[in-house]
Design a protein around this motif. Structure first.
Motif, PDB file in Angstrom:
ATOM      1  N   UNK A   1      16.239 -12.947   6.650  1.00 19.08           N
ATOM      2  CA  UNK A   1      16.262 -11.666   7.361  1.00 19.08           C
ATOM      3  C   UNK A   1      15.097 -10.762   6.976  1.00 19.08           C
ATOM      4  N   UNK A   2      14.342 -11.118   5.946  1.00 17.60           N
ATOM      5  CA  UNK A   2      13.226 -10.254   5.559  1.00 17.60           C
ATOM      6  C   UNK A   2      12.105 -10.253   6.596  1.00 17.60           C
ATOM      7  N   UNK A   3      12.168 -11.167   7.546  1.00 19.40           N
ATOM      8  CA  UNK A   3      11.232 -11.142   8.676  1.00 19.40           C
ATOM      9  C   UNK A   3      11.546  -9.996   9.632  1.00 19.40           C
ATOM     10  N   UNK A   4      12.648  -9.281   9.423  1.00 13.59           N
ATOM     11  CA  UNK A   4      13.043  -8.169  10.290  1.00 13.59           C
ATOM     12  C   UNK A   4      12.635  -6.820   9.695  1.00 13.59           C
ATOM     13  N   UNK A   5      11.654  -6.819   8.832  1.00 12.78           N
ATOM     14  CA  UNK A   5      11.225  -5.616   8.129  1.00 12.78           C
ATOM     15  C   UNK A   5       9.848  -5.144   8.588  1.00 12.78           C
ATOM     16  N   UNK A   6       9.391  -4.044   7.989  1.00 15.75           N
ATOM     17  CA  UNK A   6       8.011  -3.565   8.027  1.00 15.75           C
ATOM     18  C   UNK A   6       7.614  -2.802   9.290  1.00 15.75           C
ATOM     19  N   UNK A   7       8.558  -2.540  10.189  1.00 14.91           N
ATOM     20  CA  UNK A   7       8.176  -1.770  11.375  1.00 14.91           C
ATOM     21  C   UNK A   7       9.053  -0.526  11.549  1.00 14.91           C
ATOM     22  N   UNK A   8       9.668  -0.073  10.483  1.00 10.34           N
ATOM     23  CA  UNK A   8      10.472   1.139  10.545  1.00 10.34           C
ATOM     24  C   UNK A   8      11.812   0.934  11.210  1.00 10.34           C
ATOM     25  N   UNK A   9      12.383  -0.269  11.095  1.00 10.12           N
ATOM     26  CA  UNK A   9      13.709  -0.538  11.618  1.00 10.12           C
ATOM     27  C   UNK A   9      14.790  -0.046  10.674  1.00 10.12           C
ATOM     28  N   UNK A  10      16.042  -0.381  10.951  1.00  8.72           N
ATOM     29  CA  UNK A  10      17.159   0.159  10.151  1.00  8.72           C
ATOM     30  C   UNK A  10      17.102  -0.182   8.672  1.00  8.72           C
ATOM     31  N   UNK A  11      16.466  -1.288   8.310  1.00 15.68           N
ATOM     32  CA  UNK A  11      16.464  -1.662   6.895  1.00 15.68           C
ATOM     33  C   UNK A  11      15.442  -0.865   6.089  1.00 15.68           C
ATOM     34  N   UNK A  12      14.325  -0.467   6.721  1.00 14.75           N
ATOM     35  CA  UNK A  12      13.293   0.182   5.912  1.00 14.75           C
ATOM     36  C   UNK A  12      12.684   1.412   6.581  1.00 14.75           C
ATOM     37  N   UNK A  13      13.491   2.096   7.403  1.00 15.39           N
ATOM     38  CA  UNK A  13      13.052   3.403   7.860  1.00 15.39           C
ATOM     39  C   UNK A  13      13.288   4.419   6.731  1.00 15.39           C
ATOM     40  N   UNK A  14      13.170   5.693   7.023  1.00 14.05           N
ATOM     41  CA  UNK A  14      13.294   6.699   5.975  1.00 14.05           C
ATOM     42  C   UNK A  14      14.625   6.691   5.249  1.00 14.05           C
ATOM     43  N   UNK A  15      15.677   6.209   5.918  1.00  9.60           N
ATOM     44  CA  UNK A  15      17.015   6.170   5.323  1.00  9.60           C
ATOM     45  C   UNK A  15      17.485   4.750   5.039  1.00  9.60           C
ATOM     46  N   UNK A  16      16.630   3.783   5.230  1.00 10.04           N
ATOM     47  CA  UNK A  16      17.036   2.378   5.123  1.00 10.04           C
ATOM     48  C   UNK A  16      17.391   1.956   3.711  1.00 10.04           C
ATOM     49  N   UNK A  17      18.221   0.935   3.566  1.00 13.78           N
ATOM     50  CA  UNK A  17      18.723   0.537   2.248  1.00 13.78           C
ATOM     51  C   UNK A  17      17.881  -0.520   1.541  1.00 13.78           C
ATOM     52  N   UNK A  18      16.706  -0.867   2.067  1.00  9.21           N
ATOM     53  CA  UNK A  18      15.970  -1.995   1.497  1.00  9.21           C
ATOM     54  C   UNK A  18      15.718  -1.834   0.005  1.00  9.21           C
TER      55      UNK A  18
END
Length: 386
Positions: A87-104
């Motif tokens: 699932x780490x391929x779903x990162x780096x574009x400001x999605x739910x996992x790594x936006x300002x509030x994301x839990x990454x």
């Protein structure tokens, strides 16, 4: 992912945003985006299910600490990592996992200073576990994560990993924490150690539930917006797999360790699971490119893909990218365990050559993704700042 890692990934990901034509002949970017959302939902749902299995194993171990239950919890952790890594391929574009509030940062931050959590060799009173006045709650552990330093990690996969395996002092294998560390009367603060393990596992599940909900179908959430994004969503997909390829996987997870030859710079250093982390990341990238995902239950999802979208514009390019991505997966699978032994020695050491071959392949595929984006009229790519 800590700030240093994020900035290095960003440096590799290629500047601002300009979009060209929104359609390749016969292939709809909207269909590609919608199928990607299906893959993301399945990946997070599978990760949540495997994390719940891990939590159940942790609860069983905490209720009756013994070697067999500890072994079961360790295997559950490894199984969950196989899914999460993709699932780490779903990162780096400001999605739910790594936006300002994301839990990454709560989920997968590393490297981890073991002494921030618990006692270590030479420091028997170290760590949050050994501070009796500190309440061990989800809110407290989340608040203390990365507080005072990027390696002051209190939550996530690697905090659980350290609790289950302990420090790794064995060149030939992983850490070997005794279950007695969790037994009252056999180790100081054993009750707090059990509480810590239970709490950090529960927090992991909470964060994964949030990600699963963000990609659930048929509701007003991030997925609904992404599915309407068309070529902009395709751009995000390419940013995700390109950034994971170069900045994170090749750079932070392999090049740094290869250069330092230091066990502390490997991703899953307590369990010696780093070689599998690398494979899972490489597979996650391939999943996105091919529009394919083999689920935890053995079923396979297949649908509209980046490969098809690019092939409609340039079939030779699409085939070249596909071959390169497959080569990266094969190279990753050739890395042997334990990773901390692969990275040591002279430049021509077989293990170092295997790691270097994987780095070279992943770096090349990141360049190929830029060519693929260009073929789609996406002229420049950027890493979204959280």
């Amino acid at each position: 992912m800590n700030k240093r890692q994020f900035l290095q990934a960003g440096a590799a990901a290629i500047a601002a945003l300009a979009l060209g034509p929104a359609r390749a002949d016969g292939v709809d970017p909207g269909a590609v985006a919608r199928h990607y959302a299906v893959l993301v939902q399945a990946g997070y749902d599978d990760t949540l299910a495997s994390a719940l299995a891990l939590q159940a194993a942790v609860q069983a171990f905490a209720a009756a600490p013994a070697a067999p239950a500890l072994a079961t919890a360790r295997e559950a952790w490894r199984a969950a990592r196989e899914v999460y890594g993709q699932t780490e391929a779903f990162r780096f574009y400001g999605g739910p996992i790594d936006d300002g509030q994301g839990p990454e940062g709560r989920l997968n931050a590393w490297p981890l200073d073991e002494a921030y959590i618990d006692s270590v060799r030479g420091k028997p009173g170290a760590g949050l576990v050994n501070q009796p006045k500190l309440a061990i709650t989800k809110a407290t552990l989340a608040r203390l994560n990365e507080r005072g330093g990027e390696e002051n990690i209190s939550t996530g996969w690697h905090a659980i990993e350290f609790m289950l395996w302990g420090q790794d002092f064995d060149d030939a294998g992983p850490g070997d924490r005794s279950p007695d560390d969790f037994v009252d009367g056999r180790a100081p603060n054993a009750d707090r150690r059990r509480r810590y393990l239970l709490t950090v596992s529960e927090l992991l599940v909470d964060d994964l539930r949030r990600l699963s909900a963000a990609w659930a179908p048929g509701v007003r959430n991030y997925r609904a917006r992404f599915e309407r994004g068309g070529v902009e969503s395709v751009r995000k997909m390419i940013v995700g797999i390109g950034s994971l390829s170069r900045g994170e996987l090749a750079g932070e997870r392999m090049e740094v360790a290869l250069n330092t030859q230091d066990q502390e710079d490997e991703h899953s250093c307590f369990s010696d699971n780093t070689h599998r982390d690398i494979v899972a990341n490489a597979l996650g990238i391939e999943n996105v490119w091919l529009g394919r995902y083999a689920r935890r239950d053995g079923s396979v999802l297949q649908g509209a893909s980046l490969r098809e979208l690019v092939a409609a514009r340039d079939a030779a390019l699409a085939e070249r990218v596909t071959r390169q991505v497959a080569a990266s997966v094969a190279a990753a699978r050739a890395i042997q365990a334990p990773f901390d032994r692969e990275i040591v020695g002279a430049k021509d050491a077989p293990g170092r050559q295997r790691v270097q071959k994987t780095i070279d392949s992943v770096v090349q595929q990141s360049r190929d993704f830029v060519d693929a984006a260009t073929a789609l009229g996406i002229r420049r790519l950027t890493l979204a700042q959280p």
